[in-house]
Design a protein around this motif. Structure first.
Motif, PDB file in Angstrom:
ATOM      1  N   GLU A 115     -38.841  -4.572 -24.823  1.00 39.12           N
ATOM      2  CA  GLU A 115     -38.714  -4.839 -26.224  1.00 39.12           C
ATOM      3  C   GLU A 115     -38.815  -3.040 -27.040  1.00 39.12           C
ATOM      4  O   GLU A 115     -37.832  -3.073 -28.480  1.00 39.12           O
ATOM      5  CB  GLU A 115     -40.080  -5.613 -26.658  1.00 39.12           C
ATOM      6  CG  GLU A 115     -40.619  -5.820 -27.996  1.00 39.12           C
ATOM      7  CD  GLU A 115     -41.626  -6.588 -28.078  1.00 39.12           C
ATOM      8  OE1 GLU A 115     -42.145  -5.984 -29.408  1.00 39.12           O
ATOM      9  OE2 GLU A 115     -41.957  -6.978 -27.355  1.00 39.12           O
ATOM     10  N   GLU A 116     -39.456  -2.589 -26.763  1.00 40.52           N
ATOM     11  CA  GLU A 116     -39.004  -1.173 -27.011  1.00 40.52           C
ATOM     12  C   GLU A 116     -38.105  -0.318 -27.229  1.00 40.52           C
ATOM     13  O   GLU A 116     -37.814  -0.197 -28.280  1.00 40.52           O
ATOM     14  CB  GLU A 116     -40.877  -0.320 -26.874  1.00 40.52           C
ATOM     15  CG  GLU A 116     -41.982  -1.126 -27.280  1.00 40.52           C
ATOM     16  CD  GLU A 116     -42.441  -1.082 -28.806  1.00 40.52           C
ATOM     17  OE1 GLU A 116     -41.729  -0.223 -29.767  1.00 40.52           O
ATOM     18  OE2 GLU A 116     -42.652  -2.360 -28.980  1.00 40.52           O
ATOM     19  N   LEU A 117     -37.483  -0.689 -25.711  1.00 37.16           N
ATOM     20  CA  LEU A 117     -35.987   0.041 -25.577  1.00 37.16           C
ATOM     21  C   LEU A 117     -35.078  -0.929 -26.889  1.00 37.16           C
ATOM     22  O   LEU A 117     -33.971  -0.023 -27.610  1.00 37.16           O
ATOM     23  CB  LEU A 117     -35.536   0.056 -24.068  1.00 37.16           C
ATOM     24  CG  LEU A 117     -36.745   1.082 -23.666  1.00 37.16           C
ATOM     25  CD1 LEU A 117     -36.011   0.336 -21.992  1.00 37.16           C
ATOM     26  CD2 LEU A 117     -36.413   2.655 -23.863  1.00 37.16           C
ATOM     27  N   HIS A 118     -35.023  -1.299 -27.083  1.00 34.33           N
ATOM     28  CA  HIS A 118     -34.126  -2.454 -27.556  1.00 34.33           C
ATOM     29  C   HIS A 118     -33.963  -2.281 -29.185  1.00 34.33           C
ATOM     30  O   HIS A 118     -33.333  -2.235 -29.957  1.00 34.33           O
ATOM     31  CB  HIS A 118     -34.181  -3.949 -26.907  1.00 34.33           C
ATOM     32  CG  HIS A 118     -33.456  -4.024 -25.519  1.00 34.33           C
ATOM     33  ND1 HIS A 118     -32.398  -3.116 -24.745  1.00 34.33           N
ATOM     34  CD2 HIS A 118     -34.084  -5.219 -24.542  1.00 34.33           C
ATOM     35  CE1 HIS A 118     -31.991  -3.556 -23.715  1.00 34.33           C
ATOM     36  NE2 HIS A 118     -32.856  -4.458 -23.743  1.00 34.33           N
ATOM     37  N   LYS A 119     -35.474  -1.631 -29.387  1.00 32.40           N
ATOM     38  CA  LYS A 119     -35.728  -2.342 -31.171  1.00 32.40           C
ATOM     39  C   LYS A 119     -35.190  -0.423 -31.179  1.00 32.40           C
ATOM     40  O   LYS A 119     -35.061  -0.305 -32.304  1.00 32.40           O
ATOM     41  CB  LYS A 119     -36.935  -2.141 -31.220  1.00 32.40           C
ATOM     42  CG  LYS A 119     -37.405  -2.960 -31.281  1.00 32.40           C
ATOM     43  CD  LYS A 119     -38.763  -4.060 -31.535  1.00 32.40           C
ATOM     44  CE  LYS A 119     -39.131  -5.141 -31.955  1.00 32.40           C
ATOM     45  NZ  LYS A 119     -40.853  -5.118 -32.293  1.00 32.40           N
ATOM     46  N   GLY A 120     -34.739   0.594 -29.868  1.00 27.26           N
ATOM     47  CA  GLY A 120     -34.712   1.793 -30.546  1.00 27.26           C
ATOM     48  C   GLY A 120     -35.944   3.082 -31.025  1.00 27.26           C
ATOM     49  O   GLY A 120     -36.565   3.627 -31.537  1.00 27.26           O
ATOM     50  N   THR A 150     -27.941   3.940 -25.573  1.00 26.31           N
ATOM     51  CA  THR A 150     -28.144   5.151 -25.375  1.00 26.31           C
ATOM     52  C   THR A 150     -27.908   6.336 -24.433  1.00 26.31           C
ATOM     53  O   THR A 150     -27.915   5.973 -23.476  1.00 26.31           O
ATOM     54  CB  THR A 150     -30.234   5.311 -26.021  1.00 26.31           C
ATOM     55  OG1 THR A 150     -30.601   4.107 -26.253  1.00 26.31           O
ATOM     56  CG2 THR A 150     -30.926   6.337 -25.735  1.00 26.31           C
ATOM     57  N   TYR A 151     -27.463   7.185 -24.445  1.00 25.87           N
ATOM     58  CA  TYR A 151     -27.052   8.105 -23.747  1.00 25.87           C
ATOM     59  C   TYR A 151     -28.230   9.252 -23.274  1.00 25.87           C
ATOM     60  O   TYR A 151     -28.885   9.996 -23.979  1.00 25.87           O
ATOM     61  CB  TYR A 151     -26.550   9.350 -24.813  1.00 25.87           C
ATOM     62  CG  TYR A 151     -25.730  10.186 -23.509  1.00 25.87           C
ATOM     63  CD1 TYR A 151     -24.286  10.014 -22.751  1.00 25.87           C
ATOM     64  CD2 TYR A 151     -26.468  11.509 -23.897  1.00 25.87           C
ATOM     65  CE1 TYR A 151     -23.811  11.072 -22.108  1.00 25.87           C
ATOM     66  CE2 TYR A 151     -25.456  12.921 -22.541  1.00 25.87           C
ATOM     67  CZ  TYR A 151     -24.984  12.704 -22.102  1.00 25.87           C
ATOM     68  OH  TYR A 151     -23.736  13.202 -21.108  1.00 25.87           O
ATOM     69  N   VAL A 152     -28.378   8.474 -22.011  1.00 26.40           N
ATOM     70  CA  VAL A 152     -29.103   9.555 -21.809  1.00 26.40           C
ATOM     71  C   VAL A 152     -28.996  10.137 -19.977  1.00 26.40           C
ATOM     72  O   VAL A 152     -29.838  10.318 -19.472  1.00 26.40           O
ATOM     73  CB  VAL A 152     -30.639   8.507 -21.155  1.00 26.40           C
ATOM     74  CG1 VAL A 152     -31.159   8.132 -22.113  1.00 26.40           C
ATOM     75  CG2 VAL A 152     -30.453   7.047 -20.237  1.00 26.40           C
ATOM     76  N   GLU A 153     -27.822  10.319 -19.542  1.00 27.24           N
ATOM     77  CA  GLU A 153     -27.300  10.520 -18.533  1.00 27.24           C
ATOM     78  C   GLU A 153     -28.275  12.358 -17.974  1.00 27.24           C
ATOM     79  O   GLU A 153     -28.490  11.926 -17.029  1.00 27.24           O
ATOM     80  CB  GLU A 153     -25.634  10.912 -18.637  1.00 27.24           C
ATOM     81  CG  GLU A 153     -25.515  12.058 -17.050  1.00 27.24           C
ATOM     82  CD  GLU A 153     -23.909  11.093 -17.805  1.00 27.24           C
ATOM     83  OE1 GLU A 153     -23.624  12.685 -16.010  1.00 27.24           O
ATOM     84  OE2 GLU A 153     -23.759  11.399 -18.433  1.00 27.24           O
ATOM     85  N   GLU A 154     -28.988  13.327 -18.512  1.00 25.80           N
ATOM     86  CA  GLU A 154     -29.487  14.614 -18.594  1.00 25.80           C
ATOM     87  C   GLU A 154     -30.497  13.988 -17.990  1.00 25.80           C
ATOM     88  O   GLU A 154     -31.285  14.566 -16.535  1.00 25.80           O
ATOM     89  CB  GLU A 154     -29.756  15.041 -19.709  1.00 25.80           C
ATOM     90  CG  GLU A 154     -30.754  14.647 -21.091  1.00 25.80           C
ATOM     91  CD  GLU A 154     -29.968  13.158 -21.882  1.00 25.80           C
ATOM     92  OE1 GLU A 154     -31.360  13.784 -22.829  1.00 25.80           O
ATOM     93  OE2 GLU A 154     -28.554  13.424 -21.508  1.00 25.80           O
ATOM     94  N   TYR A 155     -31.741  12.608 -17.966  1.00 20.88           N
ATOM     95  CA  TYR A 155     -33.318  11.932 -17.601  1.00 20.88           C
ATOM     96  C   TYR A 155     -32.479  11.737 -16.004  1.00 20.88           C
ATOM     97  O   TYR A 155     -33.373  11.550 -15.681  1.00 20.88           O
ATOM     98  CB  TYR A 155     -33.087  11.716 -18.950  1.00 20.88           C
ATOM     99  CG  TYR A 155     -33.982  11.604 -20.197  1.00 20.88           C
ATOM    100  CD1 TYR A 155     -34.725  12.570 -20.195  1.00 20.88           C
ATOM    101  CD2 TYR A 155     -33.505  11.758 -20.998  1.00 20.88           C
ATOM    102  CE1 TYR A 155     -36.054  12.788 -21.564  1.00 20.88           C
ATOM    103  CE2 TYR A 155     -33.529  11.573 -22.053  1.00 20.88           C
ATOM    104  CZ  TYR A 155     -34.856  12.472 -22.304  1.00 20.88           C
ATOM    105  OH  TYR A 155     -35.606  13.580 -23.468  1.00 20.88           O
ATOM    106  N   ILE A 156     -31.707  10.746 -16.271  1.00 16.05           N
ATOM    107  CA  ILE A 156     -30.976   9.844 -15.287  1.00 16.05           C
ATOM    108  C   ILE A 156     -30.384  11.060 -13.533  1.00 16.05           C
ATOM    109  O   ILE A 156     -31.343  11.268 -13.122  1.00 16.05           O
ATOM    110  CB  ILE A 156     -29.837   8.956 -14.918  1.00 16.05           C
ATOM    111  CG1 ILE A 156     -29.630   8.051 -16.210  1.00 16.05           C
ATOM    112  CG2 ILE A 156     -28.926   9.059 -14.124  1.00 16.05           C
ATOM    113  CD1 ILE A 156     -28.622   7.075 -16.386  1.00 16.05           C
ATOM    114  N   LEU A 157     -29.870  11.296 -14.516  1.00 10.76           N
ATOM    115  CA  LEU A 157     -29.802  13.529 -13.254  1.00 10.76           C
ATOM    116  C   LEU A 157     -30.791  14.219 -12.736  1.00 10.76           C
ATOM    117  O   LEU A 157     -31.119  14.100 -12.308  1.00 10.76           O
ATOM    118  CB  LEU A 157     -28.568  14.112 -14.277  1.00 10.76           C
ATOM    119  CG  LEU A 157     -27.327  13.563 -14.124  1.00 10.76           C
ATOM    120  CD1 LEU A 157     -26.480  14.363 -14.694  1.00 10.76           C
ATOM    121  CD2 LEU A 157     -26.698  12.960 -12.968  1.00 10.76           C
TER     122      LEU A 157
END
Length: 183
Positions: free
Chosen positions: A88-93, A149-156
């Motif tokens: 919920e918190e992620l989808h609310k931004g 949301t662009y989070v590729e740096e966190y995923i890597l």
């Protein structure tokens, strides 16, 4: 930050994992399930305690570390409640990224949505810090984020950092490593 099992409701993240968490997130803006003692180890900029009821608060923070309390609330699994709140918190931004500490891979049946996120299934059980009997379940960590949301740096960073502890990937790829995991 707390872990509930056996006689104790206080289980704290060990130092080696705190270091890995910082290597992935850079900083921890919020720990929504914590206490003052736990935050001495985690060092989040803000925390919600039991009194604050993190499930009822807005998590306005870029980075969140969530080691929610185990057990049940109102006859519902805390894993299920906290996962629903995190999404919920992620989808609310309200937040960009959440590093989720999973108590047991058995939770994959309770919170099936977690399978869509990168996760690390640990080779060995985490020895949580606290009093009482240690958990006997196989642990996992997962990285939660909003798909827009662009989070590729966190995923890597997550994949690179957590591969030292076990198998890292999305749920489907982990089935190849752990056949029968979700049957």
């Amino acid at each position: 930050m707390r872990r509930s099992t056996g006689k104790s409701h206080q289980w704290y993240t060990p130092d080696y994992l705190v270091k890995s968490i910082y290597n992935v997130l850079g900083s921890i803006d919020l720990d929504p399930a914590s206490d003052e003692e736990a935050n001495k180890r985690i060092g989040a900029k803000r925390i919600f305690t039991v009194e604050d009821t993190g499930l009822e608060q807005d998590w306005k923070a870029e980075t969140v570390y969530l080691n929610y309390p185990g057990g049940r609330t109102n006859n519902k699994s805390n894993a299920e409640l906290w996962f629903a709140k995190a999404e919920e918190e992620l989808h609310k931004g309200h937040c960009k990224i959440i590093l989720w500490a999973g108590f047991s891979i058995d939770q994959l049946a309770i919170v099936p949505g977690i399978k869509y996120y990168p996760m690390c299934i640990f080779r060995r059980r985490i020895q949580w810090l606290g009093n009482g009997t240690q958990p006997t379940h196989q642990n996992y960590y997962s990285l939660l984020f909003d798909e827009y949301t662009y989070v590729e740096e966190y995923i890597l960073a997550f994949e690179q950092e957590f591969k030292q502890y076990g198998s890292v990937g999305r749920f489907a790829s982990l089935l190849e490593v752990y056949p029968g995991l979700y049957e």
